[in-house]
Design a protein around this motif. Structure first.
Motif, PDB file in Angstrom:
ATOM      1  N   THR A  95       9.784  -1.620   9.010  1.00  0.00           N
ATOM      2  CA  THR A  95       8.901  -2.661   9.546  1.00  0.00           C
ATOM      3  C   THR A  95       9.178  -3.998   8.865  1.00  0.00           C
ATOM      4  O   THR A  95       8.937  -5.052   9.441  1.00  0.00           O
ATOM      5  CB  THR A  95       7.433  -2.254   9.254  1.00  0.00           C
ATOM      6  OG1 THR A  95       7.245  -0.906   9.671  1.00  0.00           O
ATOM      7  CG2 THR A  95       6.454  -3.162   9.952  1.00  0.00           C
ATOM      8  N   LYS A  96       9.666  -3.941   7.647  1.00  0.00           N
ATOM      9  CA  LYS A  96       9.797  -5.153   6.828  1.00  0.00           C
ATOM     10  C   LYS A  96      11.184  -5.776   7.034  1.00  0.00           C
ATOM     11  O   LYS A  96      11.510  -6.141   8.135  1.00  0.00           O
ATOM     12  CB  LYS A  96       9.512  -4.790   5.371  1.00  0.00           C
ATOM     13  CG  LYS A  96       8.278  -3.877   5.178  1.00  0.00           C
ATOM     14  CD  LYS A  96       6.968  -4.561   5.448  1.00  0.00           C
ATOM     15  CE  LYS A  96       5.777  -3.599   5.476  1.00  0.00           C
ATOM     16  NZ  LYS A  96       5.646  -2.680   4.363  1.00  0.00           N
ATOM     17  N   PHE A 144       5.160  -8.082   5.105  1.00  0.00           N
ATOM     18  CA  PHE A 144       6.127  -9.058   4.601  1.00  0.00           C
ATOM     19  C   PHE A 144       7.483  -8.769   5.231  1.00  0.00           C
ATOM     20  O   PHE A 144       7.650  -7.784   5.962  1.00  0.00           O
ATOM     21  CB  PHE A 144       6.214  -8.986   3.068  1.00  0.00           C
ATOM     22  CG  PHE A 144       6.652  -7.643   2.524  1.00  0.00           C
ATOM     23  CD1 PHE A 144       7.993  -7.340   2.352  1.00  0.00           C
ATOM     24  CD2 PHE A 144       5.708  -6.660   2.208  1.00  0.00           C
ATOM     25  CE1 PHE A 144       8.389  -6.097   1.864  1.00  0.00           C
ATOM     26  CE2 PHE A 144       6.108  -5.412   1.712  1.00  0.00           C
ATOM     27  CZ  PHE A 144       7.453  -5.135   1.550  1.00  0.00           C
ATOM     28  N   ASP A 199      11.969   4.137  -2.883  1.00  0.00           N
ATOM     29  CA  ASP A 199      11.538   3.289  -1.776  1.00  0.00           C
ATOM     30  C   ASP A 199      12.045   1.886  -2.076  1.00  0.00           C
ATOM     31  O   ASP A 199      11.526   1.206  -2.960  1.00  0.00           O
ATOM     32  CB  ASP A 199      10.002   3.319  -1.679  1.00  0.00           C
ATOM     33  CG  ASP A 199       9.465   2.437  -0.553  1.00  0.00           C
ATOM     34  OD1 ASP A 199      10.184   1.525  -0.104  1.00  0.00           O
ATOM     35  OD2 ASP A 199       8.307   2.649  -0.138  1.00  0.00           O
ATOM     36  N   SER A 246      10.306   1.148   4.567  1.00  0.00           N
ATOM     37  CA  SER A 246       9.506   0.723   5.685  1.00  0.00           C
ATOM     38  C   SER A 246      10.402  -0.246   6.435  1.00  0.00           C
ATOM     39  O   SER A 246      10.597  -1.389   6.005  1.00  0.00           O
ATOM     40  CB  SER A 246       8.225   0.010   5.228  1.00  0.00           C
ATOM     41  OG  SER A 246       7.688  -0.673   6.351  1.00  0.00           O
ATOM     42  N   SER A 289       7.105   5.007  11.400  1.00  0.00           N
ATOM     43  CA  SER A 289       6.617   3.969  10.493  1.00  0.00           C
ATOM     44  C   SER A 289       7.116   4.303   9.092  1.00  0.00           C
ATOM     45  O   SER A 289       7.605   5.418   8.848  1.00  0.00           O
ATOM     46  CB  SER A 289       5.077   3.915  10.488  1.00  0.00           C
ATOM     47  OG  SER A 289       4.557   5.093   9.886  1.00  0.00           O
ATOM     48  N   GLY A 290       6.941   3.360   8.194  1.00  0.00           N
ATOM     49  CA  GLY A 290       7.299   3.623   6.800  1.00  0.00           C
ATOM     50  C   GLY A 290       6.468   4.758   6.230  1.00  0.00           C
ATOM     51  O   GLY A 290       6.979   5.624   5.510  1.00  0.00           O
ATOM     52  N   MET A 291       5.180   4.789   6.573  1.00  0.00           N
ATOM     53  CA  MET A 291       4.323   5.860   6.051  1.00  0.00           C
ATOM     54  C   MET A 291       4.722   7.222   6.615  1.00  0.00           C
ATOM     55  O   MET A 291       4.572   8.242   5.942  1.00  0.00           O
ATOM     56  CB  MET A 291       2.839   5.566   6.335  1.00  0.00           C
ATOM     57  CG  MET A 291       2.209   4.567   5.383  1.00  0.00           C
ATOM     58  SD  MET A 291       2.669   4.767   3.635  1.00  0.00           S
ATOM     59  CE  MET A 291       2.017   6.394   3.275  1.00  0.00           C
ATOM     60  N   THR A 298      12.217  -0.686   0.056  1.00  0.00           N
ATOM     61  CA  THR A 298      11.786  -1.573   1.142  1.00  0.00           C
ATOM     62  C   THR A 298      11.904  -3.044   0.766  1.00  0.00           C
ATOM     63  O   THR A 298      12.367  -3.867   1.556  1.00  0.00           O
ATOM     64  CB  THR A 298      10.310  -1.263   1.493  1.00  0.00           C
ATOM     65  OG1 THR A 298      10.220   0.071   1.981  1.00  0.00           O
ATOM     66  CG2 THR A 298       9.780  -2.227   2.542  1.00  0.00           C
ATOM     67  N   THR A 329       1.175   4.872  -0.366  1.00  0.00           N
ATOM     68  CA  THR A 329       2.020   5.931  -0.920  1.00  0.00           C
ATOM     69  C   THR A 329       1.209   6.742  -1.924  1.00  0.00           C
ATOM     70  O   THR A 329       1.261   7.970  -1.956  1.00  0.00           O
ATOM     71  CB  THR A 329       3.258   5.302  -1.590  1.00  0.00           C
ATOM     72  OG1 THR A 329       4.020   4.641  -0.587  1.00  0.00           O
ATOM     73  CG2 THR A 329       4.117   6.349  -2.272  1.00  0.00           C
ATOM     74  N   LEU A 358       7.174  -1.396  14.188  1.00  0.00           N
ATOM     75  CA  LEU A 358       6.867  -0.502  13.070  1.00  0.00           C
ATOM     76  C   LEU A 358       7.936   0.583  13.037  1.00  0.00           C
ATOM     77  O   LEU A 358       8.241   1.185  14.071  1.00  0.00           O
ATOM     78  CB  LEU A 358       5.506   0.175  13.275  1.00  0.00           C
ATOM     79  CG  LEU A 358       4.273  -0.677  12.975  1.00  0.00           C
ATOM     80  CD1 LEU A 358       3.060  -0.057  13.638  1.00  0.00           C
ATOM     81  CD2 LEU A 358       4.055  -0.805  11.483  1.00  0.00           C
ATOM     82  N   ALA A 359       8.511   0.815  11.859  1.00  0.00           N
ATOM     83  CA  ALA A 359       9.534   1.847  11.737  1.00  0.00           C
ATOM     84  C   ALA A 359       9.703   2.241  10.280  1.00  0.00           C
ATOM     85  O   ALA A 359       9.339   1.480   9.378  1.00  0.00           O
ATOM     86  CB  ALA A 359      10.869   1.351  12.305  1.00  0.00           C
ATOM     87  N   TYR A 392       3.301   0.855  -3.379  1.00  0.00           N
ATOM     88  CA  TYR A 392       2.564   0.551  -2.160  1.00  0.00           C
ATOM     89  C   TYR A 392       1.305   1.418  -2.143  1.00  0.00           C
ATOM     90  O   TYR A 392       1.362   2.612  -2.432  1.00  0.00           O
ATOM     91  CB  TYR A 392       3.475   0.877  -0.975  1.00  0.00           C
ATOM     92  CG  TYR A 392       2.912   0.521   0.367  1.00  0.00           C
ATOM     93  CD1 TYR A 392       2.728  -0.806   0.728  1.00  0.00           C
ATOM     94  CD2 TYR A 392       2.587   1.505   1.280  1.00  0.00           C
ATOM     95  CE1 TYR A 392       2.233  -1.137   1.972  1.00  0.00           C
ATOM     96  CE2 TYR A 392       2.084   1.183   2.525  1.00  0.00           C
ATOM     97  CZ  TYR A 392       1.904  -0.135   2.866  1.00  0.00           C
ATOM     98  OH  TYR A 392       1.408  -0.453   4.091  1.00  0.00           O
ATOM     99  N   GLU A 443       9.333   2.914  -6.542  1.00  0.00           N
ATOM    100  CA  GLU A 443       9.508   1.810  -5.611  1.00  0.00           C
ATOM    101  C   GLU A 443      10.312   0.753  -6.359  1.00  0.00           C
ATOM    102  O   GLU A 443       9.924   0.334  -7.448  1.00  0.00           O
ATOM    103  CB  GLU A 443       8.117   1.276  -5.266  1.00  0.00           C
ATOM    104  CG  GLU A 443       8.030   0.561  -3.971  1.00  0.00           C
ATOM    105  CD  GLU A 443       6.569   0.249  -3.662  1.00  0.00           C
ATOM    106  OE1 GLU A 443       5.837   1.169  -3.269  1.00  0.00           O
ATOM    107  OE2 GLU A 443       6.173  -0.908  -3.858  1.00  0.00           O
TER     108      GLU A 443
HETATM  109  C1  PLP Z   1       4.925  -1.387   4.161  1.00  0.00           C
HETATM  110  C2  PLP Z   1       5.412  -0.417   3.167  1.00  0.00           C
HETATM  111  C3  PLP Z   1       5.329   0.958   3.396  1.00  0.00           C
HETATM  112  C4  PLP Z   1       4.680   1.523   4.627  1.00  0.00           C
HETATM  113  O1  PLP Z   1       5.402   1.171   5.760  1.00  0.00           O
HETATM  114  P1  PLP Z   1       4.754   1.051   7.243  1.00  0.00           P
HETATM  115  O2  PLP Z   1       5.940   0.727   8.067  1.00  0.00           O
HETATM  116  O3  PLP Z   1       3.733  -0.038   7.185  1.00  0.00           O
HETATM  117  O4  PLP Z   1       4.139   2.361   7.543  1.00  0.00           O
HETATM  118  C5  PLP Z   1       5.849   1.808   2.432  1.00  0.00           C
HETATM  119  N1  PLP Z   1       6.412   1.337   1.303  1.00  0.00           N
HETATM  120  C6  PLP Z   1       6.496   0.007   1.056  1.00  0.00           C
HETATM  121  C7  PLP Z   1       7.118  -0.458  -0.216  1.00  0.00           C
HETATM  122  C8  PLP Z   1       5.993  -0.904   1.971  1.00  0.00           C
HETATM  123  O5  PLP Z   1       6.047  -2.205   1.717  1.00  0.00           O
END
Ligand code: PLP
Length: 394
Positions: free
Chosen positions: A209-210, A338, A185, A207, A87-89, A187, A116, A219-220, A113, A156
């Motif tokens: 995931t987005k 998102f 970051d 992340s 996941s991103g986290m 993302t 974070t 989720l990644a 985020y 970020e």
């Molecule tokens: C969603 C997000 C994360 C965390 O990612 P996950 O995949 O939900 O664990 C970290 N940083 C930013 C900027 C995000 O939008």
């Protein structure tokens, strides 16, 4: 009209031979396996002796489906290497654990985020890592926050939720002059719009995931950078275990193929919507780096060919109007996250800071009533008309 497609986003394409896989499969297969086998004790010994390139051992140390997605991401980022996480986290917390230590100081720039910041306050603090927030990228603010020293500067870009875009090049210089590392970051931009390593960042995080996966179905997370650093993260991942599952790696790899097209279209629509919202009497303020009214418009134009699919805005009617608007809209779904193909909307404090309430969110810098809107692939006119109708009802 120029016949050349926009050059912003296409990674150098892979060679023909790299586009053929096991049994001449065009698409890298999903290696849904936890372990890999050896034909004999001698083969196992050769593997451990490092004589067998391109072989795998146990899924926590790597899997070919993951490797295929990592290779694609590295091309997109212009990175020597990329590493995927569950996941991103997992990516954010693992990078913090790798680069920080007791007494080392983490500096987080501006808004970020939520989790974070939480990972530093709720987890790293227990291990003696110290941290500070820098209000802005102004040298005075950075200097003030770094008074106790700095090991790692985290930014970020663009930031969540008001999409601030600091000058990454200057941050990198500032960090380097202090012997610190810069981790970005990115993302919200995705590598289709922003490649932090090109501007001097030590690592680019996502992340995935987005936008990278882009379909709200996986989720990644990811970290990209110099091979040596990514190799060290990979070794650590074998210990922490936050690896990406093969099926998820496959979905991410597939999603990344259309990243540039999706983000280009989402950016066009988001800019048009931001302009529409800016002209709406019910809207007090629009946060979108593509608008000349945004405080970082000039920096964003220098760093990015377009401004992404995420925007936020505040209503004159405040939080009550925001609650009504979220209910009145018919097209975007009310859902966290998102970057998918479906538009998503949220009253940000209610979605992401429900436990703290509107005041708690405000203390964290999130304006009560701020609406965050993730633009999907629907037609601009459909989204605009929906917003116009919704705003008419509040
Ligand atoms: C969603 C997000 C994360 C965390 O990612 P996950 O995949 O939900 O664990 C970290 N940083 C930013 C900027 C995000 O939008």
């Amino acid at each position: 009209m120029s016949p050349t497609p926009p050059s912003s986003a296409q990674p150098p394409s892979e060679g023909r031979s790299e586009r053929s896989h096991e049994r001449r499969s065009l698409i890298p297969p999903i290696f849904q396996t936890a372990s890999f086998t050896f034909g004999s004790a001698a083969e196992l010994a050769a593997f451990h002796g490092g004589e067998e390139d391109g072989t795998y051992f146990y899924g926590r140390y790597g899997n070919p489906t993951q490797a295929a997605a990592e290779a694609r991401l590295a091309r997109l980022e212009g990175a020597e290497a990329s590493l995927l996480y569950a996941s991103g986290m997992a990516a954010v917390s693992s990078v913090f654990l790798a680069l920080l230590a007791p007494e080392a100081r983490l500096l987080i720039l501006g808004e970020s985020y939520r989790h974070t910041r939480d990972v530093t306050e709720k987890l790293l603090a227990r291990y003696g890592v110290r941290y500070a927030l820098a209000e802005s990228e102004a040298p005075a603010a950075l200097g003030e926050a770094a008074r106790g020293g700095v090991r790692l500067l985290f930014a970020e870009v663009p930031s969540n939720p008001t999409l601030r875009v600091p000058d990454i090049g200057r941050l990198a210089e500032w960090a380097r002059a202090r012997g610190a590392r810069l981790v970005v970051d990115a993302t919200i931009a995705s590598p289709a719009l922003l490649r932090p390593l090109e501007h001097g960042a030590d690592l680019a995080l996502h992340s995935a995931t987005k936008y990278l996966s882009g379909h709200n179905d996986v989720l990644a997370g990811a970290a990209s950078g110099p091979r040596e650093l990514v190799d060290a993260l990979r070794e650590q991942q074998a210990l922490l275990g936050g690896i990406l599952a093969p099926q998820s790696a496959f979905l991410l790899d597939r999603g990344m193929k259309t990243l540039a097209l999706r983000v280009e279209r989402q950016s066009q629509t988001a800019l048009c919507l931001a302009e529409f919202l800016g002209g709406s009497p019910q809207v007090a303020r629009v946060h979108y780096p593509g608008l000349s009214s945004h405080p970082d418009h000039a920096t964003a134009r220098r760093l990015m060919p377009a401004f992404g699919g995420l925007l936020s805005f505040e209503l004159r009617g405040g939080p009550a109007a925001a609650d009504r608007l979220v209910d009145a809209l018919r097209v975007p779904v009310l859902a966290p996250g998102f970057g998918g193909t479906e538009s998503q909307v949220e009253h940000h404090a209610r979605m992401a800071y429900a436990d703290l309430g509107l005041e708690g969110a405000q203390a964290r810098g999130v304006a009560p009533g701020l609406i965050r809107y993730s633009v999907g692939l629907e037609d601009f006119e459909v989204l605009r008309d929906d917003l116009r109708e919704g705003l008419g009802k509040i």
